[in-house]
Design an enzyme around this catalytic site. Structure first.
Site, mmCIF file in Angstrom:
data_model
loop_
_atom_site.group_PDB
_atom_site.id
_atom_site.type_symbol
_atom_site.label_atom_id
_atom_site.label_comp_id
_atom_site.label_asym_id
_atom_site.label_seq_id
_atom_site.Cartn_x
_atom_site.Cartn_y
_atom_site.Cartn_z
ATOM 1 N N LYS A 9 29.286 6.147 -10.015
ATOM 2 C CA LYS A 9 30.210 7.153 -10.547
ATOM 3 C C LYS A 9 31.559 6.502 -10.908
ATOM 4 O O LYS A 9 31.822 5.350 -10.534
ATOM 5 C CB LYS A 9 30.378 8.267 -9.507
ATOM 6 C CG LYS A 9 29.054 8.994 -9.173
ATOM 7 C CD LYS A 9 29.260 10.071 -8.115
ATOM 8 C CE LYS A 9 27.938 10.732 -7.752
ATOM 9 N NZ LYS A 9 28.122 11.837 -6.765
ATOM 10 N N TYR A 49 23.621 17.698 -13.576
ATOM 11 C CA TYR A 49 23.898 18.474 -12.359
ATOM 12 C C TYR A 49 23.498 19.940 -12.496
ATOM 13 O O TYR A 49 24.002 20.790 -11.759
ATOM 14 C CB TYR A 49 25.379 18.339 -11.985
ATOM 15 C CG TYR A 49 25.702 17.025 -11.296
ATOM 16 C CD1 TYR A 49 25.033 16.642 -10.130
ATOM 17 C CD2 TYR A 49 26.681 16.175 -11.798
ATOM 18 C CE1 TYR A 49 25.327 15.445 -9.494
ATOM 19 C CE2 TYR A 49 26.982 14.972 -11.156
ATOM 20 C CZ TYR A 49 26.295 14.620 -10.006
ATOM 21 O OH TYR A 49 26.589 13.440 -9.360
ATOM 22 N N ARG A 102 27.788 4.563 0.792
ATOM 23 C CA ARG A 102 28.820 5.595 1.011
ATOM 24 C C ARG A 102 29.516 5.392 2.353
ATOM 25 O O ARG A 102 30.736 5.581 2.462
ATOM 26 C CB ARG A 102 28.193 6.987 0.917
ATOM 27 C CG ARG A 102 27.841 7.393 -0.518
ATOM 28 C CD ARG A 102 26.984 8.634 -0.531
ATOM 29 N NE ARG A 102 26.740 9.157 -1.875
ATOM 30 C CZ ARG A 102 25.835 10.081 -2.162
ATOM 31 N NH1 ARG A 102 25.070 10.583 -1.191
ATOM 32 N NH2 ARG A 102 25.667 10.513 -3.399
ATOM 33 N N ASN A 112 32.073 10.134 -3.762
ATOM 34 C CA ASN A 112 31.024 9.461 -2.974
ATOM 35 C C ASN A 112 30.295 8.366 -3.743
ATOM 36 O O ASN A 112 29.193 7.948 -3.375
ATOM 37 C CB ASN A 112 30.078 10.479 -2.323
ATOM 38 C CG ASN A 112 29.238 11.235 -3.329
ATOM 39 O OD1 ASN A 112 29.306 10.991 -4.528
ATOM 40 N ND2 ASN A 112 28.446 12.161 -2.828
ATOM 41 N N HIS A 115 25.168 8.006 -7.312
ATOM 42 C CA HIS A 115 24.102 9.018 -7.350
ATOM 43 C C HIS A 115 22.757 8.328 -7.274
ATOM 44 O O HIS A 115 22.560 7.270 -7.862
ATOM 45 C CB HIS A 115 24.174 9.820 -8.661
ATOM 46 C CG HIS A 115 22.924 10.629 -8.907
ATOM 47 N ND1 HIS A 115 22.755 11.886 -8.377
ATOM 48 C CD2 HIS A 115 21.775 10.326 -9.566
ATOM 49 C CE1 HIS A 115 21.537 12.327 -8.721
ATOM 50 N NE2 HIS A 115 20.934 11.408 -9.446
ATOM 51 N N GLU A 126 15.601 12.602 -14.592
ATOM 52 C CA GLU A 126 16.894 11.928 -14.793
ATOM 53 C C GLU A 126 16.743 10.663 -15.637
ATOM 54 O O GLU A 126 17.593 10.382 -16.485
ATOM 55 C CB GLU A 126 17.537 11.636 -13.429
ATOM 56 C CG GLU A 126 17.996 12.928 -12.749
ATOM 57 C CD GLU A 126 18.372 12.774 -11.277
ATOM 58 O OE1 GLU A 126 18.322 11.640 -10.751
ATOM 59 O OE2 GLU A 126 18.716 13.803 -10.653
HETATM 60 P P1 DAT Z 1 23.639 13.852 -3.297
HETATM 61 O O1 DAT Z 1 24.543 13.201 -4.322
HETATM 62 O O2 DAT Z 1 23.753 13.178 -1.961
HETATM 63 O O3 DAT Z 1 22.221 14.003 -3.787
HETATM 64 P P2 DAT Z 1 23.922 16.713 -3.779
HETATM 65 O O4 DAT Z 1 22.816 16.570 -4.777
HETATM 66 O O5 DAT Z 1 23.779 17.752 -2.728
HETATM 67 O O6 DAT Z 1 24.218 15.315 -3.044
HETATM 68 O O7 DAT Z 1 25.277 17.012 -4.545
HETATM 69 C C1 DAT Z 1 25.576 16.353 -5.763
HETATM 70 C C2 DAT Z 1 27.013 15.907 -5.726
HETATM 71 O O8 DAT Z 1 27.871 17.045 -5.675
HETATM 72 C C3 DAT Z 1 27.390 15.080 -4.497
HETATM 73 O O9 DAT Z 1 27.094 13.719 -4.667
HETATM 74 C C4 DAT Z 1 28.869 15.334 -4.375
HETATM 75 C C5 DAT Z 1 29.015 16.760 -4.871
HETATM 76 N N1 DAT Z 1 29.022 17.708 -3.746
HETATM 77 C C6 DAT Z 1 27.968 18.106 -3.016
HETATM 78 N N2 DAT Z 1 28.330 18.980 -2.063
HETATM 79 C C7 DAT Z 1 29.671 19.142 -2.203
HETATM 80 C C8 DAT Z 1 30.652 19.914 -1.545
HETATM 81 N N3 DAT Z 1 30.340 20.698 -0.510
HETATM 82 N N4 DAT Z 1 31.940 19.814 -1.978
HETATM 83 C C9 DAT Z 1 32.270 19.020 -3.006
HETATM 84 N N5 DAT Z 1 31.387 18.267 -3.689
HETATM 85 C C10 DAT Z 1 30.107 18.322 -3.297
HETATM 86 MG MG MG Z 2 21.443 15.168 -5.342
#
Ligand code: DAT
Ligand code: MG
Length: 149
Positions: A9, A49, A102, A112, A115, A126
């Protein structure tokens, strides 16, 4: 062989840990089959997303992912999808285990760094969304017999 989609990212690019992240995947024994740096469009970010579009953080997430260059990659190997998620660590870097990307480099969920696809279906979706078929190279490293029996 399984393939997964990995994206560094904008924060990972700005923090100058692109090389470190690629090194970790290479050292583990996975094979790089696609790589490009790009400025992500709003359309691509929203499609990527899409599963989170009803979440309160969606707008901020799209804003963030389009805020600077992203390094998009496809990595290949047996079990690479689940293994990459382990190398990456938990979604919130503050609670991600030390030793993970991370866990070692981040402190907040909105920054973070990286991805990784979470399942075979999302990996396929994807990879198709981010790469044209001709942007991917099928090749076999000469060290393969020393990685797999
Ligand atoms: P990951 O990237 O670990 O697969 P995810 O798919 O649940 O996590 O979420 C996608 C992204 O969205 C994640 O990398 C960071 C952001 N995100 C997730 N939960 C969040 C939250 N509670 N507050 C802010 N950003 C969040
Ligand atoms: Mg995810």
């Amino acid at each position: 062989m399984e393939r997964t989609f990995i994206a560094i990212k904008p924060d990972g690019v700005q923090r100058a840990i692109v090389g470190e992240i690629i090194r970790r995947f290479e050292s583990k024994g996975f094979t790089l089959v696609g790589l490009k740096l790009l400025q992500v469009s709003r359309d691509l970010a929203e499609q990527h997303y899409d599963v989170h579009k009803e979440r309160p953080f969606f707008a901020g997430l799209v804003e963030f992912i389009t805020s600077g260059p992203v390094v998009a990659m496809v990595w290949e190997g047996d079990g690479v999808i689940a293994s990459a998620r382990k190398l990456i660590g938990a979604t919130n870097p503050l609670t991600a285990e030390p030793g993970t990307i991370r866990g070692d480099f981040g402190v907040s969920i909105g920054r973070n760094l990286i991805h990784g696809s979470d399942a075979p279906e999302t990996a396929a979706r994807e990879i198709e969304l981010w790469f044209k078929p001709e942007e991917l190279a099928a090749w076999q490293p000469t060290i393969t017999p020393w990685l797999y029996e």
